[in-house]
Write a protein that holds these residues in place. Structure first.
Motif, mmCIF file in Angstrom:
data_model
loop_
_atom_site.group_PDB
_atom_site.id
_atom_site.type_symbol
_atom_site.label_atom_id
_atom_site.label_comp_id
_atom_site.label_asym_id
_atom_site.label_seq_id
_atom_site.Cartn_x
_atom_site.Cartn_y
_atom_site.Cartn_z
ATOM 1 N N ALA A 183 25.772 37.907 51.904
ATOM 2 C CA ALA A 183 25.384 39.202 51.329
ATOM 3 C C ALA A 183 26.308 40.203 50.763
ATOM 4 O O ALA A 183 26.285 40.612 49.551
ATOM 5 N N LEU A 184 27.356 40.657 51.667
ATOM 6 C CA LEU A 184 28.367 41.396 51.276
ATOM 7 C C LEU A 184 29.111 40.779 50.301
ATOM 8 O O LEU A 184 29.575 41.413 49.245
ATOM 9 N N GLU A 185 29.614 39.428 50.043
ATOM 10 C CA GLU A 185 30.400 38.928 49.137
ATOM 11 C C GLU A 185 29.552 38.668 47.991
ATOM 12 O O GLU A 185 30.267 38.943 46.880
ATOM 13 N N ILE A 186 28.357 38.134 47.890
ATOM 14 C CA ILE A 186 27.334 38.288 46.662
ATOM 15 C C ILE A 186 27.523 39.679 45.876
ATOM 16 O O ILE A 186 27.599 40.136 44.717
ATOM 17 N N GLN A 187 27.274 40.926 46.833
ATOM 18 C CA GLN A 187 27.342 42.150 46.268
ATOM 19 C C GLN A 187 28.792 42.326 45.576
ATOM 20 O O GLN A 187 28.832 42.940 44.553
ATOM 21 N N LYS A 188 29.728 42.119 46.233
ATOM 22 C CA LYS A 188 31.050 42.460 45.849
ATOM 23 C C LYS A 188 31.392 41.590 44.738
ATOM 24 O O LYS A 188 31.938 42.065 43.624
ATOM 25 N N GLY A 189 30.920 40.360 44.488
ATOM 26 C CA GLY A 189 31.217 39.607 43.452
ATOM 27 C C GLY A 189 30.430 39.906 42.235
ATOM 28 O O GLY A 189 30.741 39.561 41.091
ATOM 29 N N THR A 190 29.241 40.270 42.563
ATOM 30 C CA THR A 190 28.254 40.564 41.282
ATOM 31 C C THR A 190 28.728 42.004 40.742
ATOM 32 O O THR A 190 28.832 42.104 39.512
ATOM 33 N N LEU A 191 29.318 42.840 41.622
ATOM 34 C CA LEU A 191 29.805 44.130 41.210
ATOM 35 C C LEU A 191 31.264 43.877 40.157
ATOM 36 O O LEU A 191 31.201 44.672 39.129
ATOM 37 N N LEU A 192 31.963 42.890 40.844
ATOM 38 C CA LEU A 192 33.008 42.509 40.179
ATOM 39 C C LEU A 192 32.653 42.012 38.553
ATOM 40 O O LEU A 192 33.391 42.557 37.581
ATOM 41 N N ALA A 193 31.702 41.279 38.536
ATOM 42 C CA ALA A 193 31.244 40.608 37.289
ATOM 43 C C ALA A 193 30.483 41.638 36.561
ATOM 44 O O ALA A 193 30.943 41.854 35.182
ATOM 45 N N ILE A 194 29.918 42.672 36.944
ATOM 46 C CA ILE A 194 29.340 43.897 36.167
ATOM 47 C C ILE A 194 30.355 44.716 35.420
ATOM 48 O O ILE A 194 30.365 44.973 34.242
ATOM 49 N N GLN A 195 31.387 45.088 36.237
ATOM 50 C CA GLN A 195 32.621 45.927 35.832
ATOM 51 C C GLN A 195 33.379 45.234 34.848
ATOM 52 O O GLN A 195 33.667 45.765 33.771
ATOM 53 N N THR A 196 33.509 44.035 35.271
ATOM 54 C CA THR A 196 34.082 43.031 34.030
ATOM 55 C C THR A 196 33.428 43.028 32.821
ATOM 56 O O THR A 196 34.191 43.226 31.650
ATOM 57 N N GLY A 197 32.194 42.741 32.597
ATOM 58 C CA GLY A 197 31.307 42.592 31.437
ATOM 59 C C GLY A 197 31.600 44.104 30.776
ATOM 60 O O GLY A 197 31.536 43.978 29.578
ATOM 61 N N ARG A 198 31.427 45.516 31.449
ATOM 62 C CA ARG A 198 31.429 46.690 30.808
ATOM 63 C C ARG A 198 32.880 46.537 30.312
ATOM 64 O O ARG A 198 32.755 46.925 29.120
ATOM 65 N N LEU A 199 33.559 46.285 30.822
ATOM 66 C CA LEU A 199 35.322 46.179 30.264
ATOM 67 C C LEU A 199 35.443 45.475 28.786
ATOM 68 O O LEU A 199 35.870 45.997 27.833
ATOM 69 N N LYS A 200 34.785 44.392 29.028
ATOM 70 C CA LYS A 200 34.626 43.369 27.893
ATOM 71 C C LYS A 200 33.757 43.757 26.740
ATOM 72 O O LYS A 200 34.168 43.877 25.519
ATOM 73 N N ASP A 201 32.706 44.529 27.028
ATOM 74 C CA ASP A 201 31.702 45.256 25.884
ATOM 75 C C ASP A 201 32.592 46.253 25.370
ATOM 76 O O ASP A 201 32.370 46.640 24.313
ATOM 77 N N ALA A 202 33.294 47.187 26.172
ATOM 78 C CA ALA A 202 34.077 48.064 25.595
ATOM 79 C C ALA A 202 35.352 47.775 24.798
ATOM 80 O O ALA A 202 36.124 48.611 24.244
ATOM 81 N N GLY A 203 35.654 46.640 25.033
ATOM 82 C CA GLY A 203 36.760 46.046 24.247
ATOM 83 C C GLY A 203 38.144 46.305 24.792
ATOM 84 O O GLY A 203 39.264 46.232 24.444
ATOM 85 N N THR A 204 38.230 46.560 25.989
ATOM 86 C CA THR A 204 39.280 46.586 26.963
ATOM 87 C C THR A 204 39.660 45.685 28.090
ATOM 88 O O THR A 204 40.762 45.837 28.835
ATOM 89 N N LEU A 205 38.910 44.699 28.123
ATOM 90 C CA LEU A 205 39.221 43.690 29.203
ATOM 91 C C LEU A 205 40.779 42.771 28.760
ATOM 92 O O LEU A 205 40.705 42.492 27.696
ATOM 93 N N GLU A 206 41.334 42.589 29.640
ATOM 94 C CA GLU A 206 42.772 41.836 29.899
ATOM 95 C C GLU A 206 42.356 40.507 30.267
ATOM 96 O O GLU A 206 41.694 40.521 31.294
ATOM 97 N N PRO A 207 43.224 39.401 29.756
ATOM 98 C CA PRO A 207 42.955 38.117 30.584
ATOM 99 C C PRO A 207 43.173 38.096 32.130
ATOM 100 O O PRO A 207 42.591 37.391 32.850
ATOM 101 N N VAL A 208 43.941 39.104 32.430
ATOM 102 C CA VAL A 208 44.600 39.038 34.070
ATOM 103 C C VAL A 208 43.245 39.432 34.727
ATOM 104 O O VAL A 208 42.902 39.031 35.724
ATOM 105 N N GLN A 209 42.381 40.247 34.086
ATOM 106 C CA GLN A 209 41.083 40.666 34.816
ATOM 107 C C GLN A 209 40.198 39.741 34.842
ATOM 108 O O GLN A 209 39.414 39.673 35.997
#
Length: 409
Positions: free
Chosen positions: A314-340
């Protein structure tokens, strides 16, 4: 980077049928659903219902029989899943987070079905949308968004996976401006059922992309059989023998590896979400099984070692999902870098496969059957972990970013 927030709640199926809150959904301890807007939750729930109705009841049969269910392709188009993050030309134009949520729910059903959406939308359609002419976009994208035209993306070769710069496929420009392609590609999703192939080839001017109708003489796609992974999906060998193409077959807006790499990053983004879908489904199946399986007169969930396994998942699912949400917000904001994107692809695939394997152990001998999903997910993730950049490749991408040193060669 601040984590961007939004709004409320949802509903779950398989095997838990309750609204997703921190108290009723054991896989969402931090109420990450509260970071999603009502529109995002509605989209997620529509895809979840589609998976419950069309994929879950059939996936064991499809997987065992190595069947890709072509009958659901147009259904996916009607649901707005094909090229869903692309704007215009009949594409749904949804946000990056919505696309990610759809990928997560699809892979909770099966990686192979999520892979179809990725190959069609993030690879083939993205290549045309980013680098095609107006004529090419108008000709192909509306039909691809509906599922009426299927595409594939030919980059990897028998001897060039992680090093596409060494590709041996060539495109020779003829005196009249036409092109002749020769070479081979391997592990190309959908190629045997595709109508149009995006083929990357070396030219005198650098690597270029070509739109190749699959009925062109000299183009042959052969499904790779006897797979232990992605059995409800199609991967192929492609042979290109003197494939003659008109001048207008080339994608005019890009030269070099930045073309295919930008498409791979679109696919990698979806993968970081999808992997968490496979992990969540495996966690839920293991939890449900452990709650109902009695050993020594009490359920497996009453034992400390079982609880430790479930907590770690459960902990790893939470961390991985949180990572994905943050990455998606960056992508929608147009600031996502390939390394991320590499952060998410590396972490979430690595953790998801560990979760699925751990969930299988909780099912005992029953876990090796197709009655339960974790081992099927784990087998699929062997492919997901490999394609669009192996763990090693993404480790070196991140290592280069952290240290400033290039360690690929």
């Amino acid at each position: 980077m601040a984590l961007l927030k939004a709004k409320p709640k949802p509903k779950e199926t398989h095997p838990m049928t309750a609204t997703t809150t921190a108290t009723t959904d054991p896989s969402d301890l931090l109420d990450l659903a509260g970071l999603l807007t009502d529109e995002e939750l509605a989209l997620r729930d529509r895809v979840r219902s589609f998976v419950d109705e069309r994929i879950r009841p059939n996936i064991a049969e499809w997987y065992e029989g190595a069947i890709f269910p072509t009958e659901i392709v147009r259904e996916m188009g009607e649901l707005g899943l094909l090229g869903m993050h692309l704007q215009g030309y009949g594409c749904p134009g949804r946000s990056a987070v919505e696309y990610g949520l759809a990928a997560l729910e699809l892979e909770a059903g099966d990686s192979g079905l999520r892979t179809f959406v990725s190959v069609q939308g993030s690879l083939a359609m993205s290549a045309i949308h980013k680098f095609g002419s107006e004529e090419q976009k108008n000709r192909y994208l509306p039909g691809m968004a509906k599922g009426e035209i299927i595409g594939c993306f030919g980059l990897t070769e028998p001897t060039a996976g992680s090093d596409p710069a060494s590709m041996a496929t060539t495109a020779t420009r003829n005196a009249d401006g036409s092109w002749t392609l020769n070479g081979a590609k391997r592990w190309i999703g959908l190629a045997s059922i595709a109508d149009i192939a995006v083929i990357w080839a070396a030219t005198d001017d650098g690597i270029r992309g070509f739109l190749v109708p699959t009925d062109t003489p000299g183009f042959t796609a052969t499904p790779i059989e006897q797979k232990l992974s992605m059995r409800a999906s199609i991967q192929c060998d492609i042979d290109l023998e003197n494939v003659e193409l008109p001048a207008e077959a080339v994608l005019p807006e890009v030269t070099g590896l930045k073309g295919p790499f930008s498409c791979l990053n679109e696919a990698r983004y979806g993968i970081m979400w999808g992997a968490m879908g496979a992990a969540r489904d495996s966690f839920e199946v293991a939890l449900d099984y452990a709650q109902n399986r009695l050993q020594f007169d009490k359920p497996l969930t009453a034992y400390q070692i079982t609880q430790e396994k479930l907590v770690n998942m459960a902990l790893e699912i939470q961390k991985g999902t949180l990572l994905a949400i943050q990455t998606g917000r960056l992508k929608d904001a147009g600031t996502l870098e390939p390394v991320q994107i590499s952060v998410g692809k590396l972490n979430n695939c690595r953790e998801a496969i560990a979760i699925c394997r751990e969930a299988r152990t909780m099912l005992g001998g029953n876990g090796i059957t197709l009655e339960y999903s974790p081992l099927r997910h784990a087998n699929n993730l062997e492919s997901v972990r490999t394609y669009e950049g192996t763990d090693e490749v993404h480790t070196l991408i991140l290592g280069r970013h952290i240290t400033g040193e290039q360690a690929f060669r």
